[in-house]
Design a protein around this motif. Sequence first.
Motif, PDB file in Angstrom:
ATOM      1  N   LEU A   1       0.854  -1.179   0.000  1.00  0.00           N
ATOM      2  CA  LEU A   1       0.000   0.000   0.000  1.00  0.00           C
ATOM      3  C   LEU A   1       0.894   1.234   0.000  1.00  0.00           C
ATOM      4  O   LEU A   1       1.785   1.357   0.841  1.00  0.00           O
ATOM      5  N   LEU A   2       0.665   2.133  -0.928  1.00  0.00           N
ATOM      6  CA  LEU A   2       1.475   3.344  -1.072  1.00  0.00           C
ATOM      7  C   LEU A   2       0.599   4.573  -0.886  1.00  0.00           C
ATOM      8  O   LEU A   2      -0.473   4.676  -1.482  1.00  0.00           O
ATOM      9  N   ASP A   3       1.061   5.497  -0.071  1.00  0.00           N
ATOM     10  CA  ASP A   3       0.360   6.753   0.175  1.00  0.00           C
ATOM     11  C   ASP A   3       1.363   7.880  -0.010  1.00  0.00           C
ATOM     12  O   ASP A   3       2.165   8.175   0.870  1.00  0.00           O
ATOM     13  N   PHE A   4       1.340   8.490  -1.193  1.00  0.00           N
ATOM     14  CA  PHE A   4       2.291   9.543  -1.532  1.00  0.00           C
ATOM     15  C   PHE A   4       1.640  10.901  -1.299  1.00  0.00           C
ATOM     16  O   PHE A   4       0.765  11.328  -2.054  1.00  0.00           O
ATOM     17  N   GLY A   5       2.043  11.585  -0.225  1.00  0.00           N
ATOM     18  CA  GLY A   5       1.546  12.916   0.082  1.00  0.00           C
ATOM     19  C   GLY A   5       2.514  13.981  -0.367  1.00  0.00           C
ATOM     20  O   GLY A   5       3.554  13.702  -0.975  1.00  0.00           O
ATOM     21  N   ASN A   6       2.194  15.227  -0.040  1.00  0.00           N
ATOM     22  CA  ASN A   6       3.068  16.339  -0.420  1.00  0.00           C
ATOM     23  C   ASN A   6       4.355  16.364   0.399  1.00  0.00           C
ATOM     24  O   ASN A   6       5.384  16.850  -0.070  1.00  0.00           O
ATOM     25  N   SER A   7       4.305  15.854   1.627  1.00  0.00           N
ATOM     26  CA  SER A   7       5.468  15.914   2.504  1.00  0.00           C
ATOM     27  C   SER A   7       6.133  14.570   2.716  1.00  0.00           C
ATOM     28  O   SER A   7       7.348  14.505   2.923  1.00  0.00           O
TER      29      SER A   7
ATOM     30  N   PRO B   1      12.506   7.813   1.326  1.00  0.00           N
ATOM     31  CA  PRO B   1      13.093   9.161   1.384  1.00  0.00           C
ATOM     32  C   PRO B   1      12.847   9.987   0.127  1.00  0.00           C
ATOM     33  O   PRO B   1      12.523  11.166   0.197  1.00  0.00           O
ATOM     34  N   THR B   2      13.003   9.354  -1.043  1.00  0.00           N
ATOM     35  CA  THR B   2      12.734  10.006  -2.325  1.00  0.00           C
ATOM     36  C   THR B   2      12.134   8.966  -3.266  1.00  0.00           C
ATOM     37  O   THR B   2      12.375   7.761  -3.118  1.00  0.00           O
ATOM     38  N   LEU B   3      11.376   9.438  -4.231  1.00  0.00           N
ATOM     39  CA  LEU B   3      10.657   8.528  -5.119  1.00  0.00           C
ATOM     40  C   LEU B   3      11.566   8.095  -6.270  1.00  0.00           C
ATOM     41  O   LEU B   3      11.590   8.705  -7.341  1.00  0.00           O
ATOM     42  N   THR B   4      12.315   7.021  -6.024  1.00  0.00           N
ATOM     43  CA  THR B   4      13.192   6.449  -7.038  1.00  0.00           C
ATOM     44  C   THR B   4      12.897   4.957  -7.173  1.00  0.00           C
ATOM     45  O   THR B   4      12.352   4.330  -6.254  1.00  0.00           O
ATOM     46  N   GLU B   5      13.289   4.382  -8.304  1.00  0.00           N
ATOM     47  CA  GLU B   5      13.108   2.945  -8.512  1.00  0.00           C
ATOM     48  C   GLU B   5      13.873   2.155  -7.458  1.00  0.00           C
ATOM     49  O   GLU B   5      13.372   1.152  -6.930  1.00  0.00           O
TER      50      GLU B   5
ATOM     51  N   ASP C   1       2.474  13.895  -8.774  1.00  0.00           N
ATOM     52  CA  ASP C   1       2.608  13.250 -10.073  1.00  0.00           C
ATOM     53  C   ASP C   1       3.596  12.093  -9.972  1.00  0.00           C
ATOM     54  O   ASP C   1       4.645  12.204  -9.321  1.00  0.00           O
ATOM     55  N   ILE C   2       3.272  10.990 -10.613  1.00  0.00           N
ATOM     56  CA  ILE C   2       4.128   9.806 -10.596  1.00  0.00           C
ATOM     57  C   ILE C   2       5.012   9.810 -11.846  1.00  0.00           C
ATOM     58  O   ILE C   2       4.485   9.827 -12.968  1.00  0.00           O
ATOM     59  N   PRO C   3       6.343   9.789 -11.679  1.00  0.00           N
ATOM     60  CA  PRO C   3       7.226   9.761 -12.849  1.00  0.00           C
ATOM     61  C   PRO C   3       6.979   8.516 -13.705  1.00  0.00           C
ATOM     62  O   PRO C   3       6.627   7.453 -13.181  1.00  0.00           O
ATOM     63  N   PRO C   4       7.149   8.621 -15.023  1.00  0.00           N
ATOM     64  CA  PRO C   4       6.893   7.475 -15.907  1.00  0.00           C
ATOM     65  C   PRO C   4       7.673   6.219 -15.521  1.00  0.00           C
ATOM     66  O   PRO C   4       7.130   5.110 -15.608  1.00  0.00           O
ATOM     67  N   ALA C   5       8.933   6.379 -15.092  1.00  0.00           N
ATOM     68  CA  ALA C   5       9.738   5.207 -14.734  1.00  0.00           C
ATOM     69  C   ALA C   5       9.155   4.488 -13.523  1.00  0.00           C
ATOM     70  O   ALA C   5       9.181   3.246 -13.449  1.00  0.00           O
TER      71      ALA C   5
END
Length: 218
Positions: free
Chosen positions: A4-10, A29-33, A55-59
């Motif tokens: 389960l993923l919950d990506f907020g502004n912070s 910590p950061t949205l990376t693969e 926004d979710i990056p294409p990768a």
Amino acid sequence: MKLLLDFGNSRLKYAVYAGDSKVTEGFIPTLTEKNLCEIPHFAELESIHLSSVIDIPPAIHALISPKLIPNQTIMRGNGYDVSSLGEDRKLIALGAGPSHLSICLGTCITYNLVNEANEFVGGAISPGLHMRAAGMHAHTAHLPQVAPQHPYPFFGHDTQSNLIAGVMAGVEFEMQGFIQQAKKQMPNLQVVLTGGDAHHFSTLYNVDPDLVWKGMLI
């Protein structure tokens, strides 16, 4: 296993569940693969569920899409256009259940009012604790930056404590006002807090940090 993923502004939050039992949770910590692949049990996942206000990056989308379950959150409205609700607010409202005012204290504070029939009837959005503190510092010449803290004064004795009182006690009084107004409509209303800053007010109201996860599981 499901992620389960919950990506907020912070914050970028995750939880791994086996059935209805939480196995682990944490923050990315950061949205990376690389960071996603390092989530515990990532290789064992059967499904991925996502709520995001960013926004979710294409990768990233390409990485998770093979196991991503499309959002099918069903929340009825009563005089409310629920199509305008963010997915996170729908999930919080579902997780809280009927006859609840769920208050999420994150980057912004959201108020989510659900009636006895489990219908969304109204809400509000206001600046979060850090946004209020940062705003007073950024838009004045001399006011210092302060951080949310507990306990906090209702009236300060110097500039620093005045700012803290304005932020912390100000939000407490704001919540009390919304709660009082909501109880005029629903006397049996229950109140629950969630979100990253909810712990500051845990002596006042019940806190459930898992409302988004509960909504996703529903």
